[in-house]
Design a protein around this motif. Structure first.
Motif, PDB file in Angstrom:
ATOM      1  N   GLY A 135       0.997  -1.072  -0.184  1.00  0.00           N
ATOM      2  CA  GLY A 135      -0.136  -0.297  -0.036  1.00  0.00           C
ATOM      3  C   GLY A 135       1.213   1.008   0.136  1.00  0.00           C
ATOM      4  O   GLY A 135       0.759   2.360  -0.578  1.00  0.00           O
ATOM      5  N   ARG A 162       7.530 -20.247  -1.825  1.00  0.00           N
ATOM      6  CA  ARG A 162       6.360 -20.536  -1.781  1.00  0.00           C
ATOM      7  C   ARG A 162       5.507 -19.954  -3.191  1.00  0.00           C
ATOM      8  O   ARG A 162       3.971 -20.313  -3.389  1.00  0.00           O
ATOM      9  N   LEU A 191       5.001 -23.154  -4.874  1.00  0.00           N
ATOM     10  CA  LEU A 191       3.574 -24.443  -5.007  1.00  0.00           C
ATOM     11  C   LEU A 191       2.651 -23.260  -4.843  1.00  0.00           C
ATOM     12  O   LEU A 191       1.079 -22.895  -3.979  1.00  0.00           O
ATOM     13  N   ILE A 244       2.022 -20.090  -2.382  1.00  0.00           N
ATOM     14  CA  ILE A 244       0.877 -20.270  -1.714  1.00  0.00           C
ATOM     15  C   ILE A 244       2.023 -18.698  -0.927  1.00  0.00           C
ATOM     16  O   ILE A 244       2.407 -18.755   0.002  1.00  0.00           O
ATOM     17  N   PRO A 255       2.799 -15.695   0.899  1.00  0.00           N
ATOM     18  CA  PRO A 255       1.810 -14.612   1.990  1.00  0.00           C
ATOM     19  C   PRO A 255       1.199 -13.433   1.679  1.00  0.00           C
ATOM     20  O   PRO A 255       1.707 -12.919   0.458  1.00  0.00           O
ATOM     21  N   LYS A 307      -7.070 -20.845  -4.664  1.00  0.00           N
ATOM     22  CA  LYS A 307      -7.029 -21.211  -3.213  1.00  0.00           C
ATOM     23  C   LYS A 307      -8.241 -22.599  -3.726  1.00  0.00           C
ATOM     24  O   LYS A 307      -8.937 -23.600  -3.806  1.00  0.00           O
ATOM     25  N   ARG A 309      -4.713 -27.542  -5.222  1.00  0.00           N
ATOM     26  CA  ARG A 309      -4.377 -28.404  -4.209  1.00  0.00           C
ATOM     27  C   ARG A 309      -4.241 -29.476  -4.051  1.00  0.00           C
ATOM     28  O   ARG A 309      -3.902 -30.512  -3.058  1.00  0.00           O
ATOM     29  N   ARG A 343      -0.325 -29.738  -4.501  1.00  0.00           N
ATOM     30  CA  ARG A 343       0.301 -29.231  -3.091  1.00  0.00           C
ATOM     31  C   ARG A 343       0.111 -30.476  -2.586  1.00  0.00           C
ATOM     32  O   ARG A 343      -0.800 -31.468  -2.041  1.00  0.00           O
ATOM     33  N   MET A 346       6.710 -30.133   0.708  1.00  0.00           N
ATOM     34  CA  MET A 346       7.297 -28.780   1.035  1.00  0.00           C
ATOM     35  C   MET A 346       8.002 -28.895   2.406  1.00  0.00           C
ATOM     36  O   MET A 346       7.433 -29.377   3.455  1.00  0.00           O
ATOM     37  N   PHE A 402       9.362 -27.390   5.439  1.00  0.00           N
ATOM     38  CA  PHE A 402       9.476 -25.841   6.538  1.00  0.00           C
ATOM     39  C   PHE A 402      11.105 -25.646   7.436  1.00  0.00           C
ATOM     40  O   PHE A 402      11.685 -26.652   7.940  1.00  0.00           O
ATOM     41  N   SER A 447       6.471 -25.126  12.573  1.00  0.00           N
ATOM     42  CA  SER A 447       5.725 -26.101  11.698  1.00  0.00           C
ATOM     43  C   SER A 447       4.835 -27.090  11.920  1.00  0.00           C
ATOM     44  O   SER A 447       4.306 -28.185  10.945  1.00  0.00           O
TER      45      SER A 447
END
Lengths: 328, 385, 583
Positions: free
Chosen positions: C28, C63, C66, C68, C70, C100, C105, C108, C114, C116, C122
């Motif tokens: 932002g 990420r 995959l 994903i 954030p 989503k 899915r 994954r 994965m 971590f 985790s």
């Protein structure tokens, strides 16, 4: 696990002891003892008691003894079921309070259930949709709920019901059922009346718990194990419900420890506005007239009620949280 | 709270890349202020609180009437609307505030007086109007001017309606502001003293003392507060003078309210005690008081301010509840809770819904304090990553 | 570890192809380009290391594959092509799928899984290991609960978790860090994916545990033939396992190629610098010079038979007998000579930090003697002094902390921080203080104006310099440096160590240098003491201890350290020290 419950149960003893001390102190605080008040009360009503009766009463409650002895006499009597005399009602305290405490328990636990049922999903919603319109609305409403005194809310509900429904919504029973024996119809009637105090009492609790649930879940949503679940291919809803929500549930359960005191506190005031047959109105009446045996006993049992509630929630918490269960 | 970039001060852009020298040499209070300013609701609430504070401090001057001046003629008179503009003789609008008068009819069946606004009567309202002499700040000096009121002494002006005895609600709420807010402040101040002493000892000394204090706090927290407050308040002799009751009530509130503050202070002490920079200060040869006041205190003062502002509402609500039940402050002291006693029975609130007005004042004050507390808490640690 | 020559690249070996990938974070206020125009090819049976320092975008790359990323991150452009997915063996662009949606899915955990970094957080703390592993396979295959459990036990056995039939019902908090990372690996492997992405899986682990996990992953990869994408900041680890290497810097790929090319013919200056700073720590600093000849009687510190116990906390109402106290230090003795740099090395929990703090009497030893002999002063046993009498010695003995963030009070200016020790020891003239602080800042390589700023204006390395300035302000004779460089990126470490060495020689200070990184110790120290479970198991000249260790624990520790040289791969015999049982 068993060790945990045992330890937790043992902790109840010092707590109970402390509660009785608190109640006893409150009973003793006003100047003059019970018999003096009793005598004065009888005198004003025009039938002064003879000194032999008064002495017998003094002896019975050990009022001529030192404080410590008086305390133990009082506790001993209380254990036998004798909680002293109420001079307002002219009858033993134990005759008056049980029905009332039963109703308080009912209202408190129904409200607790209601608070949880509402706060849990709303809190989850608010956290998952952080900074959405819905979240802002929920957040604002919860601040408003926390800022509104419950008795004020009760008054507003009363006012609205009279203004728009044309009758008052006070009490837990319709007039026909107030003194009726328990029956199925009476239970139905109770349920029809119960929801108003439950909602009024629940608002502040819901507001606070929604904030807590939201904060807890927001913390958990950022934890790496959520990413682990996502990387496994779990659908988002399943993921949130199965992992972070499950973990956030534990601190949520332990909030019983402070929600219950708040509910019992609120009950005292709200019930006097809504004229519920719980322990609140007679407690206030007793305190106003310094009818201390009655007041002290009620305060003591309200505290005990909360202690037991907290105990149950701690045991529940041990069942759902392996970290507590295994931590011996 | 999201804020659009346009409203941000320059120095707030995050550290990455272009770090302004202004931010580099900004003290924690400045950083906190920048952070706090972004919380719009908290900022708005700050202004509300400032307004409430001014009302509380200058209530004698601001209230149009004395809180206990009664006019039985105007029992339960409804609120009047304040008109600002009036048409003058020439027919054009001029700024000349006034209120309309009342017409009273007796309802035959209920034998109740019913007020209606009489459009034909105008009572002019003015600024800095003369009044009966009244003592300011407990008799420090005497004034004969009110900020506003009816120009002609004795004209009815009930902007928020009148109560059972025909007393002006607006004046009473204005006076109540002082008592209710000050009970909150004094109560929290007492709690803070207890909290700092017990929480500080608990957190700094640790060990057995800590254990005992913690158990006591846990126990107090597990008790329902209202019955305890009621029980203690009920023990007060009925014949005490109002001022003594006032202080007794504040004391009772703070006796039970200190626990949370003590917990926060203890928690801060505990976490700070093990911070590397505190160890470093010790190795630098700083004395114990210097470590506490120079090195540790600046890190938790902000947190304590935030917690205090969140504790005041609880005090205000508790006083309101106690007084409402008739076990707290007693008339002639005027607090919001005492005023709400008037609203206790359903008949009077149906007749005069404006008796809720003190309740609205409570909600606004508590809400504002909560928002400010929330904003302060968010801003309390400007170094959080 | 046995080394099999990697299969030569073939076209049909490609598992995942990343093309022109860009992932941005729009906060932002500003847009951070975490990954920009990244290309990557991951092949079956090969280990591809992504290497870079903190903030280089390596984790975001993982990420992004995959899908994903954030919030508020978003894949802005590019493709992530998964080859041979599903029955039709078609190619899907993962980056184009709904993050989503059902299709991504199903990829994954089944095709790409994965592992971590944080083994502690985790895994869900309130579910058993088994529940979490079985969930993965039940998500992706039609399989009964019983069968899933059998399969989970099977993979747990593959990752060498002892007694898998019982461990499957354990909760993560009952496992050690290494065991949790094994469980994570089992979870990643249960569906036999085509690609496993490991994001710094060994960074949070001790070096011996790291060696075990690396061996395990290498072995599993050879067995299953999947592609392994391994993210790390440690060139030693790269040399140990990589077939191909991609070097990232500030969100962009600066260089990629086979491991030997990267190590021996680096083209990009950043890669060259990175390698140089890693190799610098492979030998003794040029500044250290030969170990000073020191006579035995010129000791500044004599520590003899120091022990320290942490009392186990006892619960009220607990029926359990009181637990024996935890021995943090167990009969520790050593001598530090004037002007010497002594390293103390050990893994987490070995007691090295406790020892450092006991020497300064920040912590109180339970028994033993700590004799400090200041210049021109009588020797004093610090352990025997009451707490209040230790304070004067803190003028001569100072400490450098590990964490440059928590060791500087964020609410004090740099001037206040550095002037604090001077002020407390009697220098109160404001002008003199300013001059002194300016001199100190200059000595550690910071400008004079820095003193009017607050610590938040400085980077980690600069903050550590401020900490050093505070430490040397009183011209101490002994400095205890606790992991003074481990919070810094590798390229900064050698500079910081050179600074310390320079100061050490300039002010004739003695050093106790605590660390877990043998490279840093070797660079700095004249002698080294190896700690294990509260004891010093070996002490001697740095070269002797590092090259010809005599104690079995030291041998296992040294053998576990990954060497930044791919030619040495498989040539070091891993030694396991067996007195420590994991779990």
């Amino acid at each position: 696990m068993l060790g945990f419950i045992l330890r937790r149960l043992l902790w109840m003893f010092p707590s109970f002891f402390a509660v009785t001390v608190v109640a006893f102190v409150i009973i003793q605080l006003p100047p003059g003892d019970f018999v003096t008040s009793y005598a004065a009360d009888l005198a004003t009503s025009g039938s002064p008691a003879d000194s032999a009766t008064l002495d017998a009463l003094r002896l019975r409650y050990g009022l001529d003894q030192p404080m410590v002895v008086q305390y133990f006499t009082w506790v001993g009597n209380a254990l036998k079921g004798d909680l002293g005399m109420s001079f307002e009602y002219r009858s033993p305290v134990s005759d008056i309070i049980w029905d009332r405490l039963g109703m308080t328990t009912l209202v408190a636990f129904c409200t607790l259930a209601f608070v949880w049922l509402v706060a849990f999903p709303v809190g989850i919603f608010s956290a998952v949709r952080q900074y959405s319109i819905g979240d802002y609305v929920v957040t604002f409403l919860s601040f408003l709920g926390m800022a509104t005194p419950s008795f004020l809310l009760a008054l507003v509900v009363m006012y609205l019901s009279v203004e728009f429904l044309g009758y008052s919504v006070g009490g837990l029973f319709s007039p026909d059922f107030v003194n009726a024996p328990w029956s199925f119809a009476r239970v139905i009637d109770l349920v029809q009346h119960l929801w108003i105090p439950v909602v009024v009492l629940g608002v502040a609790g819901i507001a606070a718990l929604v904030r807590i649930m939201r904060a807890n879940l927001l913390d958990e949503l950022g934890k790496p194990y959520v990413e682990t679940g996502r990387a496994k291919g779990l659908p988002e809803t399943t993921l949130i419900l199965r992992y972070p929500t499950r973990v956030a549930l534990n601190p949520f359960i332990s909030t019983v420890g402070w929600v219950l005191p708040v509910l019992v506190s609120g009950d005292v005031i709200v019930s006097s506005v809504l004229s519920l047959p719980t322990s609140g109105p007679i407690l206030i009446q007793a305190l106003k007239t310094q009818d201390m045996y009655l007041g002290g006993a009620l305060i003591m049992f309200q505290c005990v009620l909360v202690l037991i509630g907290t105990l149950l929630s701690d045991i529940l918490l041990a069942f759902v949280d392996p970290r507590i269960r295994y931590d011996n | 709270m999201t804020t659009s970039p346009a409203t941000l001060p320059e120095a707030e852009t995050p550290a990455a890349g272009a770090v302004t020298p202004q931010r580099d040499s900004a003290s924690q209070w400045r950083l906190m202020w920048w952070q706090f300013r972004r919380h719009r609701l908290a900022m708005a609430s700050t202004y509300v609180l400032l307004f409430i504070a001014i009302v509380g401090i200058f209530c004698e001057f601001l209230a149009p009437f004395s809180p206990n001046a009664f006019t039985p003629r105007y029992t339960y008179a409804p609120p009047q609307r304040l008109h600002f503009f009036d048409s003058d003789e020439a027919g054009s609008l001029v700024f000349r505030p006034y209120v309309h008068g009342y017409k009273v009819t007796i309802e035959q069946t209920a034998l109740r007086r019913v007020f209606t606004i009489d459009e034909n009567v105008k009572y002019p309202v003015g600024l800095f109007v003369k009044s009966d002499p009244y003592p300011m700040w407990g008799g420090l000096f005497t004034l004969e001017t009110k900020l506003f009121g009816p120009v002609k002494k004795g004209d009815p002006m009930f902007l928020l309606g009148a109560d059972r005895l025909g007393r002006d609600m607006l004046s009473r709420i204005t006076y109540g502001t002082r008592i209710s807010m000050s009970i909150g402040l004094v109560g929290v101040a007492l709690s803070l003293v207890l909290g700092i002493i017990l929480g500080g000892i608990s957190g700094y000394k640790g060990g057995m003392i800590d254990n005992v204090i913690q158990r006591v706090i846990e126990f107090i927290l597990s008790l329902p507060t209202t019955p305890l407050w009621l029980g203690l308040a009920a023990a007060m002799p009925n014949n005490w003078p109002p001022l003594r009751i006032y202080f007794a009530i504040t004391l009772i509130l703070s006796l039970i309210g200190w626990t949370n503050l003590a917990r926060v202070i203890r928690g801060r002490f505990l976490s700070l005690r093990t911070e590397d920079f505190v160890t470093a200060a010790r190795l630098d040869g700083a004395s114990e008081p210097r470590i506490i006041f120079r090195h540790m205190a600046p890190s938790f003062v902000s947190h304590i301010i935030a917690e205090v502002s969140l504790a005041i509402p609880a005090m205000i609500l508790a006083e309101t509840a106690l007084s409402f039940l008739g076990l707290g402050l007693q008339p002639p002291i005027v607090s919001w809770g005492v005023l709400l006693q008037e609203a206790q029975n359903i008949r009077s609130i149906v007749t005069a819904p404006w008796l809720f007005a003190p309740g609205v004042a409570v909600v606004i004050a508590v809400l504002a304090l909560n928002f400010v507390g929330d904003g302060l808490r968010d801003a309390a640690d400007p170094y959080r990553q | 570890m046995t080394s099999v020559p990697p299969m030569p690249p073939q076209e049909n070996d490609i598992v995942v192809e990343v093309k022109d990938l860009s992932t941005w974070f729009d906060t932002g206020k500003q847009v951070i380009k975490a990954v920009e125009d990244l290309n990557l090819t991951l092949r079956r049976g090969r280990t591809h290391c992504i290497v870079g320092e903190s903030g280089s975008g390596k984790s975001i790359t993982a990420r992004s594959i995959l899908n994903i990323v954030p919030k508020p991150g978003r894949i802005m452009k590019g493709q992530v092509l998964l080859h041979g997915a599903g029955a039709g063996r078609e190619v899907i662009d993962l980056a184009a799928l709904d993050p989503k949606g059902r299709q991504i899915r199903s990829v994954r955990g089944r095709d790409i899984s994965m592992i971590f970094q944080e083994p502690m957080s985790s895994l869900s703390p309130v579910h058993t290991i088994g529940q979490q592993i079985m969930e993965t396979i039940q998500l992706h295959r039609r399989i009964g609960k019983k069968e899933a459990r059998e399969r989970a036990i099977e993979v747990l056995a593959q990752v060498k978790i002892p007694r898998p039939e019982r461990s499957i019902d354990a909760y993560p908090f009952e496992f050690s860090g290494g065991m949790r990372q094994r469980a994570m690996t089992a979870m990643a492997l249960i569906c036999e994916p085509k690609l496993v992405i490991a994001d710094e899986p060994t960074t949070a682990l001790d070096v011996t545990t790291q060696a075990e996990i690396l061996d395990l992953m290498k072995g599993l990869q050879q067995r299953h033939g999947m592609a392994l994408m391994f993210i790390t900041h440690d060139m030693g680890v790269v040399a140990e396992i990589a077939d191909d290497v991609t070097v990232m810097y500030m969100g962009e790929v600066v260089e990629h190629g086979p491991v030997n090319d990267i190590f021996f013919a680096p083209k990009h200056p950043y890669t060259q610098r990175l390698l140089a700073s890693v190799r610098a720590l492979e030998r003794r600093s040029h500044r250290a010079g030969p170990a000073p000849k020191l006579s035995n009687d010129d000791a500044i510190l004599e520590v003899s038979n120091v022990s320290m116990n942490f009392e186990a906390r006892r619960r009220f109402f607990s029926r359990a007998p009181k637990e024996p106290p935890v021995k943090a230090l167990d009969d520790v003795s050593f001598t530090l000579k004037r002007g010497e740099v002594l390293g103390i090395v050990g893994e987490s929990g070995s007691g090295k930090t406790t020892l450092g703090r006991c020497v300064l009497r920040v912590l109180d030893p339970s028994s033993g003697r700590i004799v400090f002999k200041g210049r021109g002063a009588e020797p004093a046993d610090l352990a025997a002094l009451p707490k209040s009498a230790v304070k004067p010695y803190w003028r001569k003995m100072r400490m450098i902390f590990q964490d440059p963030f928590s060791s500087l009070n964020p609410r004090m200016t740099v001037f206040q921080v550095i002037a604090e020790p001077l002020l407390n020891h009697g220098m109160t003239d404001r002008r003199a203080l300013e001059a002194e602080v300016a001199g100190l800042l200059e000595r550690v390589g910071l400008p004079r104006e820095a003193m009017w700023r607050y610590p938040h204006a400085f980077s980690g390395g600069q903050r550590q310099r401020i900490g050093i300035a505070r430490t040397i302000a009183l011209r101490p004779e002994l400095i205890v440096a606790d992991e003074a460089t481990s919070a810094l990126d590798v390229s900064l470490r050698a500079h910081m160590l050179d600074l310390l060495l320079g100061l050490c020689r300039e002010f004739e200070m003695s050093f106790i240098f605590i660390g877990h990184d043998i490279g840093v110790i070797r660079y700095m120290c004249d002698r080294v003491a190896v700690m294990h479970r509260g004891r010093i198991v070996e002490i001697g000249d740095t070269d002797t201890v590092c090259d010809r260790p005599s104690h079995a624990y030291t041998r296992s520790l040294i053998s576990a350290i990954p060497k930044p040289d791919p030619r040495l791969r498989g040539k070091t015999q891993r030694i396991r020290y067996t007195s420590e049982v994991e779990g």
